[in-house]
Motif scaffolding. Structure first.
Motif, PDB file in Angstrom:
ATOM      1  N   UNK A 198      41.173  12.762  51.802  1.00  0.00           N
ATOM      2  CA  UNK A 198      41.429  13.563  50.599  1.00  0.00           C
ATOM      3  C   UNK A 198      41.724  15.029  50.868  1.00  0.00           C
ATOM      4  N   UNK A 199      41.409  15.520  52.059  1.00  0.00           N
ATOM      5  CA  UNK A 199      41.575  16.955  52.298  1.00  0.00           C
ATOM      6  C   UNK A 199      43.021  17.406  52.090  1.00  0.00           C
ATOM      7  N   UNK A 200      43.973  16.623  52.565  1.00  0.00           N
ATOM      8  CA  UNK A 200      45.381  16.999  52.417  1.00  0.00           C
ATOM      9  C   UNK A 200      45.831  16.981  50.951  1.00  0.00           C
ATOM     10  N   UNK A 201      45.565  15.906  50.180  1.00  0.00           N
ATOM     11  CA  UNK A 201      45.925  15.951  48.751  1.00  0.00           C
ATOM     12  C   UNK A 201      45.249  17.093  47.998  1.00  0.00           C
ATOM     13  N   UNK A 202      44.008  17.398  48.333  1.00  0.00           N
ATOM     14  CA  UNK A 202      43.337  18.513  47.669  1.00  0.00           C
ATOM     15  C   UNK A 202      43.975  19.841  48.056  1.00  0.00           C
ATOM     16  N   UNK A 203      44.396  19.956  49.311  1.00  0.00           N
ATOM     17  CA  UNK A 203      45.057  21.192  49.741  1.00  0.00           C
ATOM     18  C   UNK A 203      46.372  21.409  49.005  1.00  0.00           C
TER      19      UNK A 203
END
Length: 269
Positions: A198-203
């Protein structure tokens, strides 16, 4: 029932200065552990745990306002079911409390809560359920901190990755509609992101995961509480940076919930 001993010594030292904001996120598993005759009420120990955080903001998931079956089951125990909702019960003296239901069940309900040492504004729940088998929500609470508005969002995402991606998209729509672009934002909770995807979509929606400069992955693991191997509980930030993080460990913590809490210190970016 074994009451928890004071836990302050196991947590981080006092905040480093007036600009430091201490935050904690914790999935409390509805204040109950075990099944059948082994079922035990942990909400009283959780109250001591929350107090030991000495946090400015505490983001809580799986919190009950009421449950008729559990309240009957524990009414004759030495420490009975609290008369008020669990969020109110867990709040240290002087804290503001925000709570809204996510899921309605046969005997009660549960949802997200925010406990705040600082004054709060209008509470805004937002349904992000992706299908009828999982009732999920966001709890938005504006907080007045150091003369500025900080937006706190308590999140509990779904069990399927595709659902979580759609919930990120709905979170983005909610932020665009409700949170001014120049104000600080913390989105915290249980993201059920087993594979750390999820880190990339949240970024892409402007939220960076709170990771201390010298932290290892081992220091972020929160689930399962007895022998944690997954980092499900997180803070995502805008306009703030992470100074330090810690996860309390030990049998006292492992017995209270299936998750361990995550505690962090933040500063304006």
């Amino acid at each position: 029932m074994n009451r928890l001993k004071p836990l302050q010594s196991t947590l981080m030292p006092p905040a480093t200065g007036l600009e430091a904001l201490r935050v904690a996120t914790y999935n409390i598993h509805k204040g109950v552990r075990g099944v059948g005759r082994a079922k035990r009420l942990e909400i009283h120990n959780l109250g001591l745990a929350v107090e030991s955080f000495d946090a400015d903001l505490v983001f809580l998931q799986e919190v009950r306002l009421f449950n008729t079956r559990e309240s009957r089951h524990f009414q004759r125990t030495s420490f009975g079911w609290p008369e008020q909702g669990q969020a109110e019960f867990l709040a240290p003296e002087g804290y503001d409390v925000a709570y809204r239901t996510n899921a309605v069940t046969r005997h009660g309900e549960h949802g997200n809560a925010l406990l705040s040492r600082w004054p709060i504004g209008e509470i805004g729940p937002h349904d992000v359920s992706d299908h009828r088998f999982e009732q999920r929500g966001l709890l938005h609470v504006p907080v007045q901190w150091q003369g500025a508005t900080l937006h706190a969002v308590v999140a509990h995402f779904g069990l399927v990755h595709a659902s979580r991606l759609r919930q990120v998209a709905r979170l983005a729509e909610f932020i665009d509609a409700v949170v001014p672009a120049d104000e600080m934002l913390i989105v915290a909770g249980d993201f059920n992101d087993w594979n750390e995807r999820l880190d990339s979509p949240m970024a892409t929606i402007g939220l960076q995961r709170a990771v201390a400069p010298d932290a290892t992955r081992l220091q972020r693991l929160t689930f399962p509480s007895l022998a944690p191997v997954f980092a499900l509980d997180r803070f995502y930030l805008r306009g703030l940076r992470c100074v330090s993080t810690m996860v309390p460990r030990g049998m006292a913590w492992a017995r209270m919930s299936d998750h361990l809490p995550l505690v962090a210190e933040l500063e304006p970016a």
